[in-house]
Design an enzyme around this catalytic site. Structure first.
Site, PDB file in Angstrom:
ATOM      1  N   CYS A 155      -5.901   2.464   2.274  1.00 34.54           N
ATOM      2  CA  CYS A 155      -5.655   2.571   0.833  1.00 34.54           C
ATOM      3  C   CYS A 155      -6.204   1.353   0.103  1.00 34.54           C
ATOM      4  O   CYS A 155      -5.578   0.289   0.096  1.00 34.54           O
ATOM      5  CB  CYS A 155      -4.152   2.735   0.584  1.00 34.54           C
ATOM      6  SG  CYS A 155      -3.719   2.825  -1.159  1.00 34.54           S
ATOM      7  N   CYS A 158      -4.040   0.112  -2.769  1.00 33.01           N
ATOM      8  CA  CYS A 158      -2.840  -0.620  -2.323  1.00 33.01           C
ATOM      9  C   CYS A 158      -3.198  -2.022  -1.831  1.00 33.01           C
ATOM     10  O   CYS A 158      -2.512  -2.989  -2.141  1.00 33.01           O
ATOM     11  CB  CYS A 158      -2.168   0.100  -1.154  1.00 33.01           C
ATOM     12  SG  CYS A 158      -1.917   1.847  -1.413  1.00 33.01           S
ATOM     13  N   ASP A 159      -4.252  -2.133  -1.042  1.00 33.45           N
ATOM     14  CA  ASP A 159      -4.487  -3.377  -0.295  1.00 33.45           C
ATOM     15  C   ASP A 159      -5.734  -4.145  -0.707  1.00 33.45           C
ATOM     16  O   ASP A 159      -5.936  -5.269  -0.246  1.00 33.45           O
ATOM     17  CB  ASP A 159      -4.573  -3.055   1.209  1.00 33.45           C
ATOM     18  CG  ASP A 159      -3.254  -2.494   1.730  1.00 33.45           C
ATOM     19  OD1 ASP A 159      -2.198  -2.905   1.223  1.00 33.45           O
ATOM     20  OD2 ASP A 159      -3.284  -1.647   2.634  1.00 33.45           O
TER      21      ASP A 159
HETATM   22  C1  LIG Z   1      -0.024   1.404   5.126  1.00 36.65           C
HETATM   23  C2  LIG Z   1       0.208   1.925   3.727  1.00 36.65           C
HETATM   24  C3  LIG Z   1       0.360   1.040   2.684  1.00 36.65           C
HETATM   25  C4  LIG Z   1       0.581   1.511   1.396  1.00 36.65           C
HETATM   26  N1  LIG Z   1       0.756   0.608   0.399  1.00 36.65           N
HETATM   27  C5  LIG Z   1       1.035   1.054  -0.847  1.00 36.65           C
HETATM   28  C6  LIG Z   1       1.271   0.122  -1.901  1.00 36.65           C
HETATM   29  O1  LIG Z   1       1.197  -1.090  -1.706  1.00 36.65           O
HETATM   30  N2  LIG Z   1       1.565   0.630  -3.122  1.00 36.65           N
HETATM   31  C7  LIG Z   1       1.628   1.979  -3.380  1.00 36.65           C
HETATM   32  O2  LIG Z   1       1.914   2.373  -4.516  1.00 36.65           O
HETATM   33  N3  LIG Z   1       1.392   2.869  -2.398  1.00 36.65           N
HETATM   34  C8  LIG Z   1       1.112   2.442  -1.148  1.00 36.65           C
HETATM   35  N4  LIG Z   1       0.856   3.347  -0.159  1.00 36.65           N
HETATM   36  C9  LIG Z   1       0.869   4.783  -0.495  1.00 36.65           C
HETATM   37  C10 LIG Z   1       2.334   5.265  -0.567  1.00 36.65           C
HETATM   38  O3  LIG Z   1       2.983   4.887   0.609  1.00 36.65           O
HETATM   39  C11 LIG Z   1       2.382   6.770  -0.757  1.00 36.65           C
HETATM   40  O4  LIG Z   1       1.653   7.142  -1.897  1.00 36.65           O
HETATM   41  C12 LIG Z   1       3.832   7.228  -0.925  1.00 36.65           C
HETATM   42  O5  LIG Z   1       4.617   6.797   0.157  1.00 36.65           O
HETATM   43  C13 LIG Z   1       3.906   8.757  -1.028  1.00 36.65           C
HETATM   44  O6  LIG Z   1       5.247   9.084  -1.151  1.00 36.65           O
HETATM   45  P1  LIG Z   1       5.807  10.514  -0.763  1.00 36.65           P
HETATM   46  O7  LIG Z   1       7.255  10.465  -1.076  1.00 36.65           O
HETATM   47  O8  LIG Z   1       4.990  11.567  -1.390  1.00 36.65           O
HETATM   48  O9  LIG Z   1       5.557  10.692   0.790  1.00 36.65           O
HETATM   49  P2  LIG Z   1       5.733   9.776   2.070  1.00 36.65           P
HETATM   50  O10 LIG Z   1       6.017   8.379   1.768  1.00 36.65           O
HETATM   51  O11 LIG Z   1       4.569  10.117   2.924  1.00 36.65           O
HETATM   52  O12 LIG Z   1       7.037  10.396   2.748  1.00 36.65           O
HETATM   53  C14 LIG Z   1       7.029  11.678   3.299  1.00 36.65           C
HETATM   54  C15 LIG Z   1       8.385  11.954   3.891  1.00 36.65           C
HETATM   55  O13 LIG Z   1       8.430  13.307   4.322  1.00 36.65           O
HETATM   56  C16 LIG Z   1       9.041  13.376   5.593  1.00 36.65           C
HETATM   57  N5  LIG Z   1       8.574  14.591   6.258  1.00 36.65           N
HETATM   58  C17 LIG Z   1       7.317  14.943   6.607  1.00 36.65           C
HETATM   59  N6  LIG Z   1       7.320  16.155   7.206  1.00 36.65           N
HETATM   60  C18 LIG Z   1       8.615  16.566   7.217  1.00 36.65           C
HETATM   61  C19 LIG Z   1       9.288  17.713   7.726  1.00 36.65           C
HETATM   62  N7  LIG Z   1       8.625  18.711   8.327  1.00 36.65           N
HETATM   63  N8  LIG Z   1      10.636  17.796   7.573  1.00 36.65           N
HETATM   64  C20 LIG Z   1      11.329  16.813   6.955  1.00 36.65           C
HETATM   65  N9  LIG Z   1      10.743  15.706   6.447  1.00 36.65           N
HETATM   66  C21 LIG Z   1       9.415  15.581   6.611  1.00 36.65           C
HETATM   67  C22 LIG Z   1       8.644  12.083   6.272  1.00 36.65           C
HETATM   68  O14 LIG Z   1       9.556  11.770   7.326  1.00 36.65           O
HETATM   69  C23 LIG Z   1       8.745  11.116   5.102  1.00 36.65           C
HETATM   70  O15 LIG Z   1      10.053  10.659   4.967  1.00 36.65           O
HETATM   71  C24 LIG Z   1       0.636   2.910   1.135  1.00 36.65           C
HETATM   72  C25 LIG Z   1       0.469   3.810   2.196  1.00 36.65           C
HETATM   73  C26 LIG Z   1       0.261   3.335   3.481  1.00 36.65           C
HETATM   74  C27 LIG Z   1       0.106   4.317   4.617  1.00 36.65           C
END
Ligand SMILES: Cc1cc2nc3c(=O)[nH]c(=O)nc-3n(C[C@H](O)[C@H](O)[C@H](O)COP(=O)(O)OP(=O)(O)OC[C@H]3O[C@@H](n4cnc5c(N)ncnc54)[C@H](O)[C@@H]3O)c2cc1C
Length: 332
Positions: A155, A158-159
């Site tokens: 990302c 992000c980084d």
């Molecule tokens: C290494 C890294 C660093 C990042 N740094 C930043 C940053 O500094 N700033 C920023 O804004 N964004 C950052 N991001 C991006 C950010 O993490 C994502 O945009 C954000 O987390 C998305 O949120 P979400 O709630 O959509 O999904 P996610 O955070 O992906 O969460 C998905 C959830 O769904 C659950 N899940 C999946 N499948 C199932 C299932 N079948 N049944 C039940 N639960 C399930 C998982 O367990 C998880 O809890 C980073 C991403 C990564 C990988």
């Protein structure tokens, strides 16, 4: 597309064998990233008594990172795991029922939406919010794991900031790679764009941007085989023209290595019922969280191929909870 017309695929629904009791809930949230927890905060405060299942990765993608510097409200930055713990506490404060479990199958063919967790526990919900996120694709190198958070990132938004004034590489040849490379070129001294083929898949506009950016050097027909460095990424070993005449090993000195080869939205389990795009992102009615099934909403990275940030995921979790509340109030 008729957003509320159930897909034909619904007819193939199979009912799993349930060994535990069936529980009725008003609002079910699947996923515990910023989108899921934010939906839980709003749904609890709207008296929807939400039940949230965390999935395997409690707290979502941010639990795999150290510093989060761009989430508003944390002026000194915060670690990803701590931030997600704060989200969880805030949801619990308003009574959200947070449980561990993975959605293993769904049946959205009836008025009540059935979701089975861990193949044994079935929830029947009036409204469901899908917030299962997306997973970045990696090349599969051991050194990507070794240097995760130490120079390897999926990302740039992000980084990228951590690599200001440094040399980095971006892997990929599509629009995302072109976007990430041009974004990083504004921050970094030099950006190598490592492209497997001798052409870019990116749109003409994005290609033009890349070609015009002086500090981007495209390494055509190169593939990464390893990363090296003492206390973090210091360079990458590449193969040029693999398997062809003129094949050679190339080493580049870099401080950061950015993957831009795509994400896999975690939507597989819903696909029988829920409309997705070609990649698998859930399709929502623009400006809302509504899917093609009434009462099923989607939030966060699972429906967002563009922004993929914690703050946008949280914002769409809020939208989904408000959409669910309005839907439920009309159901009465
Ligand atoms: C290494 C890294 C660093 C990042 N740094 C930043 C940053 O500094 N700033 C920023 O804004 N964004 C950052 N991001 C991006 C950010 O993490 C994502 O945009 C954000 O987390 C998305 O949120 P979400 O709630 O959509 O999904 P996610 O955070 O992906 O969460 C998905 C959830 O769904 C659950 N899940 C999946 N499948 C199932 C299932 N079948 N049944 C039940 N639960 C399930 C998982 O367990 C998880 O809890 C980073 C991403 C990564 C990988």
């Amino acid at each position: 597309m008729d957003m509320f017309k159930p897909l034909d695929r619904q007819k193939d629904a199979q009912n799993p064998v349930i060994t535990e009791n069936i529980e009725n809930v008003r609002c079910l949230i699947i996923g515990s990233g910023p989108a899921g927890y934010t939906a839980a905060i709003y749904a609890s405060r709207a008296n929807l008594n939400p039940v949230l299942y965390t999935g395997l990765q409690m707290g979502g993608q941010l639990t795999t990172t150290t510093e989060v510097d761009n989430y508003p409200g944390y002026p000194d930055g915060i670690t990803g795991p701590q931030m997600m713990e704060d989200f969880k506490k805030q949801a619990e404060r308003f009574g959200a029922d947070i449980r561990f479990g993975i959605a293993s199958s769904v049946d959205f063919s009836g008025k009540k939406h059935k979701v089975t967790f861990d193949d044994k526990k079935m929830i029947e919900a009036d409204a469901v919010i899908i917030a299962t996120g997306a997973t970045a694709k990696y090349l599969g190198l051991e050194s990507e794991i070794k240097y995760a958070g130490m120079g390897v990132s999926a990302c740039a938004t992000c980084d990228g900031f951590f690599f200001k004034g440094k040399d980095v590489a971006v892997v990929g040849g599509g629009d995302t790679a072109a976007e990430e490379a041009t974004y990083l070129a504004g921050l970094c001294r030099k950006v190598y764009l490592i492209v497997r083929r001798d052409i870019l898949r990116a749109s003409k506009t994005m290609q033009d941007k890349v070609f015009k950016t002086k500090n981007i050097e495209i390494l055509w027909e190169h593939q990464t085989v390893d990363l090296f460095g003492e206390n973090g990424v210091e360079g990458a070993t590449l193969i040029k023209k693999k398997g062809l005449s003129g094949e050679e090993i190339v080493k580049i000195k870099i401080d950061g290595f950015f993957l831009a080869i795509g994400h896999t939205p975690n939507s597989e389990v819903f696909k029988k019922f829920i409309e997705t795009d070609q990649v698998g992102y859930i399709v929502t009615v623009p400006g809302t969280s509504k899917t093609n099934i009434a009462g099923v909403f989607a939030a966060g990275d699972v429906q967002d191929s563009h922004y993929r940030q914690a703050v946008t995921a949280a914002g769409s979790g809020c939208i989904a909870a408000i959409d669910a509340e309005r839907y439920l109030s009309e159901l009465k």
